[in-house]
Design a protein around this motif. Structure first.
Motif, PDB file in Angstrom:
ATOM      1  N   GLY A  43       8.744  61.627  73.902  1.00  0.00           N
ATOM      2  CA  GLY A  43       7.894  60.379  73.736  1.00  0.00           C
ATOM      3  C   GLY A  43       7.989  59.647  72.261  1.00  0.00           C
ATOM      4  N   SER A  44       6.876  59.782  71.358  1.00  0.00           N
ATOM      5  CA  SER A  44       6.848  59.081  70.211  1.00  0.00           C
ATOM      6  C   SER A  44       7.062  59.954  68.967  1.00  0.00           C
ATOM      7  CB  SER A  44       5.486  58.073  69.971  1.00  0.00           C
ATOM      8  OG  SER A  44       5.228  57.027  71.045  1.00  0.00           O
ATOM      9  N   ASN A  45       7.181  61.304  69.600  1.00  0.00           N
ATOM     10  CA  ASN A  45       7.245  62.146  68.270  1.00  0.00           C
ATOM     11  C   ASN A  45       8.837  62.415  67.969  1.00  0.00           C
ATOM     12  OD1 ASN A  45       4.720  62.645  68.224  1.00  0.00           O
ATOM     13  ND2 ASN A  45       4.944  64.757  69.175  1.00  0.00           N
ATOM     14  N   VAL A  46       9.296  62.512  66.833  1.00  0.00           N
ATOM     15  CA  VAL A  46      10.644  62.466  66.216  1.00  0.00           C
ATOM     16  C   VAL A  46      10.696  64.008  65.767  1.00  0.00           C
ATOM     17  CG1 VAL A  46      12.605  61.817  64.794  1.00  0.00           C
ATOM     18  CG2 VAL A  46      10.939  60.111  66.115  1.00  0.00           C
ATOM     19  N   TYR A  47      11.843  64.884  66.179  1.00  0.00           N
ATOM     20  CA  TYR A  47      12.107  66.033  65.591  1.00  0.00           C
ATOM     21  C   TYR A  47      13.342  66.332  64.938  1.00  0.00           C
ATOM     22  CZ  TYR A  47       7.963  66.953  68.778  1.00  0.00           C
ATOM     23  OH  TYR A  47       6.873  67.002  69.339  1.00  0.00           O
ATOM     24  N   ASN A  48      13.526  66.996  63.594  1.00  0.00           N
ATOM     25  CA  ASN A  48      14.625  67.101  63.240  1.00  0.00           C
ATOM     26  C   ASN A  48      14.980  68.567  63.512  1.00  0.00           C
ATOM     27  OD1 ASN A  48      17.006  67.694  61.356  1.00  0.00           O
ATOM     28  ND2 ASN A  48      16.142  66.785  59.832  1.00  0.00           N
ATOM     29  N   VAL A  49      16.176  68.633  64.558  1.00  0.00           N
ATOM     30  CA  VAL A  49      16.544  69.983  64.845  1.00  0.00           C
ATOM     31  C   VAL A  49      17.975  70.475  64.374  1.00  0.00           C
ATOM     32  CG1 VAL A  49      15.338  70.064  66.980  1.00  0.00           C
ATOM     33  CG2 VAL A  49      17.614  68.977  67.244  1.00  0.00           C
ATOM     34  N   THR A  50      18.276  70.012  63.431  1.00  0.00           N
ATOM     35  CA  THR A  50      19.699  70.063  62.695  1.00  0.00           C
ATOM     36  C   THR A  50      19.719  71.585  62.441  1.00  0.00           C
ATOM     37  OG1 THR A  50      19.522  68.015  61.639  1.00  0.00           O
ATOM     38  CG2 THR A  50      21.172  69.285  60.714  1.00  0.00           C
ATOM     39  N   GLY A  93       6.588  75.132  69.895  1.00  0.00           N
ATOM     40  CA  GLY A  93       6.220  75.577  68.753  1.00  0.00           C
ATOM     41  C   GLY A  93       7.169  75.469  67.888  1.00  0.00           C
ATOM     42  N   HIS A  94       8.386  75.732  68.011  1.00  0.00           N
ATOM     43  CA  HIS A  94       9.532  75.455  66.876  1.00  0.00           C
ATOM     44  C   HIS A  94       9.773  73.762  66.753  1.00  0.00           C
ATOM     45  CE1 HIS A  94      13.295  76.366  64.698  1.00  0.00           C
ATOM     46  NE2 HIS A  94      13.709  75.413  65.364  1.00  0.00           N
ATOM     47  N   LEU A  95       9.825  73.054  67.846  1.00  0.00           N
ATOM     48  CA  LEU A  95       9.749  71.561  67.630  1.00  0.00           C
ATOM     49  C   LEU A  95       8.788  71.076  66.788  1.00  0.00           C
ATOM     50  CD1 LEU A  95      10.748  70.225  71.224  1.00  0.00           C
ATOM     51  CD2 LEU A  95      12.173  70.168  68.926  1.00  0.00           C
ATOM     52  N   GLU A  96       7.437  71.483  67.114  1.00  0.00           N
ATOM     53  CA  GLU A  96       6.208  71.153  66.065  1.00  0.00           C
ATOM     54  C   GLU A  96       6.536  71.434  64.764  1.00  0.00           C
ATOM     55  OE1 GLU A  96       4.010  69.025  67.023  1.00  0.00           O
ATOM     56  OE2 GLU A  96       4.910  69.113  69.055  1.00  0.00           O
ATOM     57  N   GLU A  97       7.224  72.245  64.253  1.00  0.00           N
ATOM     58  CA  GLU A  97       7.200  72.720  62.987  1.00  0.00           C
ATOM     59  C   GLU A  97       8.273  71.916  62.355  1.00  0.00           C
ATOM     60  OE1 GLU A  97       8.606  76.904  62.719  1.00  0.00           O
ATOM     61  OE2 GLU A  97       6.664  77.877  63.302  1.00  0.00           O
ATOM     62  N   ASN A  98       9.116  71.308  63.096  1.00  0.00           N
ATOM     63  CA  ASN A  98      10.102  70.110  62.530  1.00  0.00           C
ATOM     64  C   ASN A  98       9.787  68.768  63.148  1.00  0.00           C
ATOM     65  OD1 ASN A  98      12.769  72.065  61.599  1.00  0.00           O
ATOM     66  ND2 ASN A  98      11.742  73.078  63.345  1.00  0.00           N
ATOM     67  N   LEU A  99       8.682  68.589  63.095  1.00  0.00           N
ATOM     68  CA  LEU A  99       8.120  67.197  63.356  1.00  0.00           C
ATOM     69  C   LEU A  99       8.363  66.288  62.031  1.00  0.00           C
ATOM     70  CD1 LEU A  99       6.666  64.991  65.329  1.00  0.00           C
ATOM     71  CD2 LEU A  99       4.590  65.831  64.304  1.00  0.00           C
ATOM     72  N   ILE A 100       8.987  65.286  62.080  1.00  0.00           N
ATOM     73  CA  ILE A 100       9.396  64.324  60.999  1.00  0.00           C
ATOM     74  C   ILE A 100       8.784  62.902  60.927  1.00  0.00           C
ATOM     75  CG2 ILE A 100      11.486  65.895  60.311  1.00  0.00           C
ATOM     76  CD1 ILE A 100      12.968  63.551  61.296  1.00  0.00           C
ATOM     77  N   GLY A 101       8.340  62.624  62.003  1.00  0.00           N
ATOM     78  CA  GLY A 101       7.753  61.277  62.279  1.00  0.00           C
ATOM     79  C   GLY A 101       7.659  60.821  63.572  1.00  0.00           C
ATOM     80  N   PHE A 102       7.485  59.529  63.763  1.00  0.00           N
ATOM     81  CA  PHE A 102       7.281  58.952  64.957  1.00  0.00           C
ATOM     82  C   PHE A 102       8.223  57.769  65.388  1.00  0.00           C
ATOM     83  CE2 PHE A 102       3.381  60.476  62.951  1.00  0.00           C
ATOM     84  CZ  PHE A 102       2.930  61.534  63.907  1.00  0.00           C
ATOM     85  N   ARG A 111      -4.600  67.237  47.222  1.00  0.00           N
ATOM     86  CA  ARG A 111      -4.492  68.345  48.267  1.00  0.00           C
ATOM     87  C   ARG A 111      -3.102  68.748  48.008  1.00  0.00           C
ATOM     88  NH1 ARG A 111      -7.080  64.739  52.170  1.00  0.00           N
ATOM     89  NH2 ARG A 111      -9.095  65.356  52.045  1.00  0.00           N
ATOM     90  N   GLU A 112      -2.920  70.315  47.764  1.00  0.00           N
ATOM     91  CA  GLU A 112      -1.385  70.719  47.665  1.00  0.00           C
ATOM     92  C   GLU A 112      -0.516  70.594  48.847  1.00  0.00           C
ATOM     93  OE1 GLU A 112       0.551  75.076  46.428  1.00  0.00           O
ATOM     94  OE2 GLU A 112      -1.770  74.793  46.254  1.00  0.00           O
ATOM     95  N   THR A 113       0.848  70.225  48.303  1.00  0.00           N
ATOM     96  CA  THR A 113       1.763  70.038  49.610  1.00  0.00           C
ATOM     97  C   THR A 113       2.330  71.444  49.906  1.00  0.00           C
ATOM     98  OG1 THR A 113       2.481  68.083  48.432  1.00  0.00           O
ATOM     99  CG2 THR A 113       4.142  69.238  49.919  1.00  0.00           C
ATOM    100  N   ASP A 114       2.499  71.449  51.441  1.00  0.00           N
ATOM    101  CA  ASP A 114       3.028  72.755  51.705  1.00  0.00           C
ATOM    102  C   ASP A 114       4.681  72.574  51.666  1.00  0.00           C
ATOM    103  OD1 ASP A 114       4.453  74.451  53.430  1.00  0.00           O
ATOM    104  OD2 ASP A 114       2.880  74.629  54.980  1.00  0.00           O
ATOM    105  N   ILE A 115       5.194  73.029  50.884  1.00  0.00           N
ATOM    106  CA  ILE A 115       6.441  72.847  50.149  1.00  0.00           C
ATOM    107  C   ILE A 115       7.450  73.020  51.332  1.00  0.00           C
ATOM    108  CG2 ILE A 115       8.240  73.465  48.520  1.00  0.00           C
ATOM    109  CD1 ILE A 115       5.964  74.150  46.673  1.00  0.00           C
ATOM    110  N   ASP A 116       7.725  74.356  52.092  1.00  0.00           N
ATOM    111  CA  ASP A 116       8.494  74.440  52.907  1.00  0.00           C
ATOM    112  C   ASP A 116       8.384  73.553  53.972  1.00  0.00           C
ATOM    113  OD1 ASP A 116       9.727  76.804  51.371  1.00  0.00           O
ATOM    114  OD2 ASP A 116       8.345  78.062  52.564  1.00  0.00           O
ATOM    115  N   ARG A 117       7.381  73.254  54.603  1.00  0.00           N
ATOM    116  CA  ARG A 117       7.137  72.528  55.630  1.00  0.00           C
ATOM    117  C   ARG A 117       7.558  70.956  55.461  1.00  0.00           C
ATOM    118  NH1 ARG A 117       1.592  71.688  59.442  1.00  0.00           N
ATOM    119  NH2 ARG A 117       2.377  70.482  60.986  1.00  0.00           N
TER     120      ARG A 117
END
Length: 411
Positions: A28-35, A74-83, A147-153
């Protein structure tokens, strides 16, 4: 960082990322980086690359092709980069009386209701009922600066800089385009409390860090000495004061001019790694980690480099009298000292300080109202509109040159 800070990509940019070194997919509108997952996919690398830059909603639901578990989603959601706006969303926005409620994504609560009414809400993120994130900085309010950034994410999503590694060589070797760099460097990240990310990662690190009190400690004595010499050399105290305050006034214009014309020369920045790295060192790092306490005031070595031309300029313009030129220059440097200290406290001085006394919270110090307004004004420059609001100690030149920030009205 919170999900609402994610950028919106044009469909053409998503479609280009269909190679093994950069592979994006959409649902849909979610963009995932699966590299990072291309070589690990159970169905083989080619299957993912066949859908690189495309929507995978249908194929992931197709049990006859390959069933996908909740873990896969769930793996995709961890790599959501935008829309990315789908055709249905774009059509709904065109027909809407309030398209800004729909785009950029995620939509506001009102926009989400409109999408549902038009049957265009499938796979559109609708969890955001809070204020719309700013499309350039990705922040919803000044509170996001604390608000501290989640560095890995953050690194997985944006593929820009890893805050846990030295930053300079990442910028130099990153191969970033100018547009990508400017978009990401103005999306603030908040590092670990009271710590600074590494810049060089070697013995040069100390050159990039300066405690705020070093500025008055290092430069007030020579300014006082130069002012004293100028006072002794001029006929009257009134002439000395006139020239000294002329220098102080000129500093306010220099402050504005350097901030706008040098630090924010984004439009004219050459698209190469030398220019991008220079921009990052000069001011980009400040917008990238704006709450870094040790990189808010100018290191003495850099100040000497920038101040030397102004010293020569003062003695060129006011060539007829060394004492006049020195008075003007010292007034200007005093203005710089005030600017750098003000800049630090705008970032780190709280509006008010409170303490608990016998179960009652008492306010025992509050910043003056004009200072609170100045702090709000500068914070607006960081979290919302870095292309305006270049005055730090005053709004005067912003008003003169039409770059004054429009501040939200208080209710």
């Amino acid at each position: 960082m919170p999900s609402q800070t994610l950028p919106n990509f044009p469909q053409s940019e998503v479609a280009k990322n269909n190679k093994s070194d950069s592979c994006w997919v959409t649902i849909g509108s979610n963009v995932y980086n699966v590299t990072s997952f291309v070589g690990q996919h159970p169905g083989g690398e080619d299957l993912i690359l066949d859908y690189g830059g495309k929507d995978v909603a249908t194929i992931m639901r197709d049990a006859s092709s390959h069933s996908h578990s909740e873990h896969a989603y769930g793996h995709l959601e961890e790599n959501l980069i935008g829309f990315v706006a789908t055709d249905a969303v774009l059509e709904a926005a065109v027909e809407s009386d309030r398209p800004r409620d729909i785009l950029p994504l995620p939509p506001t609560q009102t926009g989400a209701q409109e999408l549902r009414a038009n049957g265009a809400a499938e796979h559109v993120p609708t969890e955001q009922a809070q204020p719309q994130a700013d499309e350039t900085t990705g922040m919803t309010s000044v509170d996001d600066l604390y608000r501290e950034t989640d560095i890995d994410r953050d690194y997985r999503r944006y593929r820009f800089l890893n805050l846990d590694k030295p930053l300079l060589m990442q910028v130099w070797n990153g191969g970033f385009t100018k547009d990508f760099y400017l978009r990401e460097v103005h999306r603030p990240r908040i590092y670990k409390p009271d710590q600074s990310p590494l810049l060089f990662g070697n013995g040069l690190e100390f050159l990039s860090k300066t405690v705020w009190w070093v500025v008055p400690l290092a430069w007030l004595p020579p300014v006082a000495w130069g002012s004293w010499l100028a006072y002794l050399g001029l006929p009257t105290v009134y002439q000395f004061a006139a020239y000294w305050f002329t220098g102080l006034g000129l500093w306010t214009l220099v402050e504005y001019g350097m901030h706008r014309g040098l630090f924010h020369v984004d439009k004219y920045l050459p698209d190469n790694r030398v220019a991008i790295t220079g921009h990052f060192l000069l001011h980009g790092i400040h917008h990238y980690v704006p709450m870094d306490k040790l990189r808010l005031v100018m290191p003495p070595a850099l100040f000497l480099v920038l101040a030397t031309p102004f010293y020569k300029l003062a003695h060129t313009v006011f060539y007829w009298d060394w004492y006049v030129a020195t008075a003007v220059f010292c007034g200007g440097i005093f203005g710089y000292i005030g600017y750098d200290c003000t800049h630090y406290f705008l970032h780190h001085k709280k509006y008010e300080i409170t303490a608990c006394f016998k179960y009652y919270w008492l306010t025992y110090y509050r910043l003056p109202s004009w200072y609170q307004q100045l702090k709000s004004y500068h914070m607006e420059h960081h979290w919302k509109d870095f292309q305006n609001g270049f005055g730090v100690t005053s709004r005067f030149w912003d008003r003169v040159f039409g770059t004054e920030l429009v501040m939200p009205s208080k209710r």
